[in-house]
Structure formats: structure tokens, C-alpha cells
Design a protein around this motif. Structure first.
Motif, short mmCIF file in Angstrom:
data_model
loop_
_atom_site.label_atom_id
_atom_site.label_comp_id
_atom_site.label_asym_id
_atom_site.label_seq_id
_atom_site.Cartn_x
_atom_site.Cartn_y
_atom_site.Cartn_z
N ALA A 235 7.57 -5.18 -16.05
CA ALA A 235 8.04 -5.53 -17.39
C ALA A 235 8.84 -6.83 -17.38
N ALA A 236 9.01 -7.41 -16.20
CA ALA A 236 9.78 -8.65 -16.02
C ALA A 236 11.22 -8.49 -16.49
N ASP A 237 11.76 -7.28 -16.32
CA ASP A 237 13.14 -6.98 -16.71
C ASP A 237 14.01 -7.05 -15.46
N GLU A 238 14.54 -8.23 -15.18
CA GLU A 238 15.28 -8.42 -13.93
C GLU A 238 16.57 -7.61 -13.90
N ALA A 239 17.25 -7.51 -15.02
CA ALA A 239 18.50 -6.73 -15.05
C ALA A 239 18.23 -5.27 -14.72
N ALA A 240 17.19 -4.71 -15.31
CA ALA A 240 16.85 -3.31 -15.04
C ALA A 240 16.39 -3.11 -13.61
N ALA A 241 15.64 -4.07 -13.10
CA ALA A 241 15.14 -3.97 -11.73
C ALA A 241 16.29 -4.03 -10.73
N LEU A 242 17.23 -4.93 -10.94
CA LEU A 242 18.38 -5.03 -10.04
C LEU A 242 19.24 -3.78 -10.11
N HIS A 243 19.36 -3.22 -11.32
CA HIS A 243 20.14 -1.98 -11.49
C HIS A 243 19.48 -0.84 -10.72
N ARG A 244 18.16 -0.72 -10.85
CA ARG A 244 17.46 0.36 -10.14
C ARG A 244 17.55 0.16 -8.64
N ALA A 245 17.46 -1.07 -8.18
CA ALA A 245 17.59 -1.33 -6.74
C ALA A 245 18.96 -0.90 -6.25
N LEU B 137 0.82 -1.22 0.00
CA LEU B 137 0.00 0.00 0.00
C LEU B 137 0.85 1.27 0.00
N PHE B 138 2.13 1.15 0.37
CA PHE B 138 2.98 2.33 0.46
C PHE B 138 3.40 2.80 -0.93
N PRO B 139 3.69 4.10 -1.10
CA PRO B 139 4.11 4.61 -2.41
C PRO B 139 5.36 3.88 -2.90
N PRO B 140 5.33 3.35 -4.12
CA PRO B 140 6.48 2.61 -4.65
C PRO B 140 7.49 3.53 -5.30
N ASP B 141 8.65 2.98 -5.60
CA ASP B 141 9.57 3.64 -6.52
C ASP B 141 9.08 3.30 -7.92
N GLU B 142 8.63 4.28 -8.66
CA GLU B 142 7.96 4.03 -9.93
C GLU B 142 8.89 3.39 -10.97
N GLU B 143 10.16 3.76 -10.96
CA GLU B 143 11.09 3.18 -11.94
C GLU B 143 11.32 1.70 -11.66
N LEU B 144 11.48 1.37 -10.40
CA LEU B 144 11.65 -0.03 -10.02
C LEU B 144 10.37 -0.81 -10.32
N LEU B 145 9.23 -0.24 -10.00
CA LEU B 145 7.96 -0.91 -10.25
C LEU B 145 7.78 -1.21 -11.73
N ALA B 146 8.12 -0.26 -12.57
CA ALA B 146 7.98 -0.46 -14.02
C ALA B 146 8.87 -1.59 -14.51
N ALA B 147 10.08 -1.65 -14.00
CA ALA B 147 11.00 -2.71 -14.40
C ALA B 147 10.49 -4.08 -13.95
N LEU B 148 9.93 -4.14 -12.75
CA LEU B 148 9.39 -5.39 -12.25
C LEU B 148 8.21 -5.86 -13.09
#
Length: 260
Positions: A129-139, A116-127
Motif C-alpha cells: 500500500a506504500a504506507d511507510e508509517a504503517a510498515a515501520l510501525h508493524r516492523a 519465497l518464505f512466508p511473509p508477515d501479512e500485515e507488514l506485506l499489506a502495508a508495504l
């Protein structure tokens, strides 16, 4: 009738309590964890996810009745992204074919009220999109930016998982195959993962300021196990794509009427 369950994160906390409850009821449980389980696998890696599927297939003989994708991390790290979202999705998708031989196949994943908490929108979008490399980079970027930005990682992974469940549940692969797929969203549960927030009276008071739980406050993992057991039982034949909040009222306090 005895059923065969796969429970990830089975060595501690909610997973352990759920495995114990199911075994007490006469069911067979194939526990999965990074150590101390029937299947030892690191779900933060592709190799670990493959090991999970291969070993469960071997141990089960090719047929299971239910998947409880419960494994998760609460640290503000890239590993949390890998386990909480990609590990959970790989568990559900990878084991789904083994449900085909069950008369009453079921699947559920553990999300969190932190969704319910506000997400990080860039990380959420990568997740999403099932883009694990992008998600790990944003993290990694969030971790480097400091404690506050990094604290968004956990809730963002759980929101992404909840959204994935909502999107996947009505599809031919799940609902069309007669498999109810749902999620749960616990509030603050007294487990090793939350020990820093529940270990003292002061810590409990502080966390309850952030996570209001007017109904009986912080609770034990066994309470969550009862819900997971029902969601994956034969009785649950029609719940589809629901995220069930077992949170002492946090959702009701935070969101109010917003679900209408």
C-alpha cells in the motif's frame, strides 16, 4: 559503447562487485552508499532518497543509461523495511526520468530468494500500500515480539519489492517508455552482509539446510554481478517484470512445479 550506470549499495558485496565489473568493461559508474561512494546517502530516510536523486542528476548531467537498485539490509529491524522496499522504490522511481535520454534504458533491483518464505501479512499489506508509517510501525511490533517474528521482516520486504516490480514493469511509465524493469533473487552469496552465515564450515552447513543450493552451493558476488550487468545491458531488450532467481537451485527445490 560506454554507458552510465547508477549502482546503490556500491561500497561492498554485490554492489561493489557489480560496479567493478562495469568499470572494467569501460562503463561509467555512479556509486551510491551510506559511506565510501560517489553519492553518500542514507536510503532509509526521505532526505537521503532526495539526496540520491539530486546528486545523481548533477553528476550525470541529467542522463543515465541504467539503474541497479541493489542497496539493502538483512537485519531484523525497521531500518530494513525503510531501505529494502521504500529506498529501492524511491531509487527506481526517482531516477527513472533520467533514463529518458538513453538509447537503451534499463533498470533492475536486487530482491532475494527469501521472498519465497512466508511473509508477515500485515507488514506485506502495508508495504504494497506504500504506507511507510504503517510498515515501520508493524516492523517495530515484530521486533518487540521477539527473534522469530522479527526474522520475517527481511523476506517480507523482498517479497514486496518483487511484487512491486511485477506490477510496475508493464506500465506506461516503464514498459511503455521502453524501459525493461526486472529483479534478481540471489541465494546465499558470500558478502559482508551474510558473514554470520558463511564464515565457517558449520555456519555454511546450517544455512544450506534452510536454503538448499544443489548447484555449486554458496557463491561469490561476482557471479551475481554478471547477471546484473546483462540485465542492464543493451542486449536485454524484452525481459519485462521478471524476478530471475540466481540461487543454485533453491527456487526449483522449494517451489517445484508451482509456477505452472
Amino acid at each position: 559503447m560506454s554507458r552510465t550506470y547508477v549502482v546503490t549499495g556500491a561500497a561492498s558485496g554485490i554492489g561493489k562487485s557489480t560496479a567493478e565489473l562495469l568499470q572494467e568493461r569501460g562503463h561509467r559508474v555512479i556509486g551510491v552508499d551510506i559511506a565510501g561512494a560517489d553519492v553518500v546517502a542514507d536510503l532509509s530516510t526521505a532526505e537521503g532518497r532526495s539526496t540520491l536523486v539530486e546528486r545523481v542528476r548533477e553528476l550525470s548531467g541529467g542522463t543515465i543509461d541504467a539503474i541497479i537498485a541493489n542497496a539493502g539490509l538483512a537485519s531484523s529491524t525497521a531500518a530494513t523495511v525503510a531501505v529494502n522496499f521504500f529506498g529501492a522504490v524511491a531509487t527506481l522511481d526517482g531516477l527513472r526520468p533520467l533514463l529518458a535520454g538513453s538509447a537503451a534504458p534499463r533498470a533492475v533491483a536486487t530482491c532475494s530468494m527469501a521472498s519465497l518464505f512466508p511473509p508477515d501479512e500485515e507488514l506485506l499489506a502495508a508495504l504494497l500500500a506504500a504506507d511507510e508509517a504503517a510498515a515501520l510501525h508493524r516492523a517495530g511490533e515484530l521486533v518487540a515480539a521477539g527473534e522469530q517474528p522479527a526474522s520475517q521482516i527481511y523476506g517480507t520486504t523482498k517479497q514486496a519489492l518483487a511484487r512491486w516490480i511485477r506490477r510496475a514493469a508493464p506500465t506506461p511509465e516503464w514498459a511503455g517508455a521502453g524501459i525493461p524493469l526486472n529483479g534478481i533473487a540471489p541465494g546465499v552469496v558470500a558478502t559482508p552482509m551474510t558473514a554470520a552465515f558463511t564464515g565457517t564450515a558449520e555456519a555454511r552447513e546450517a544455512i544450506l539446510q534452510q536454503v538448499p543450493m544443489p548447484l555449486n552451493g554458496i557463491f561469490e558476488p561476482r557471479d551475481v554481478a554478471y547477471l546484473l550487468a546483462w540485465l542492464t545491458s543493451e542486449e536485454n531488450a524484452h525481459l519485462c517484470g521478471q524476478i530471475v532467481f540466481i540461487d543454485g537451485g533453491s527456487d526449483a527445490v522449494i517451489r517445484g512445479d508451482s509456477t505452472w
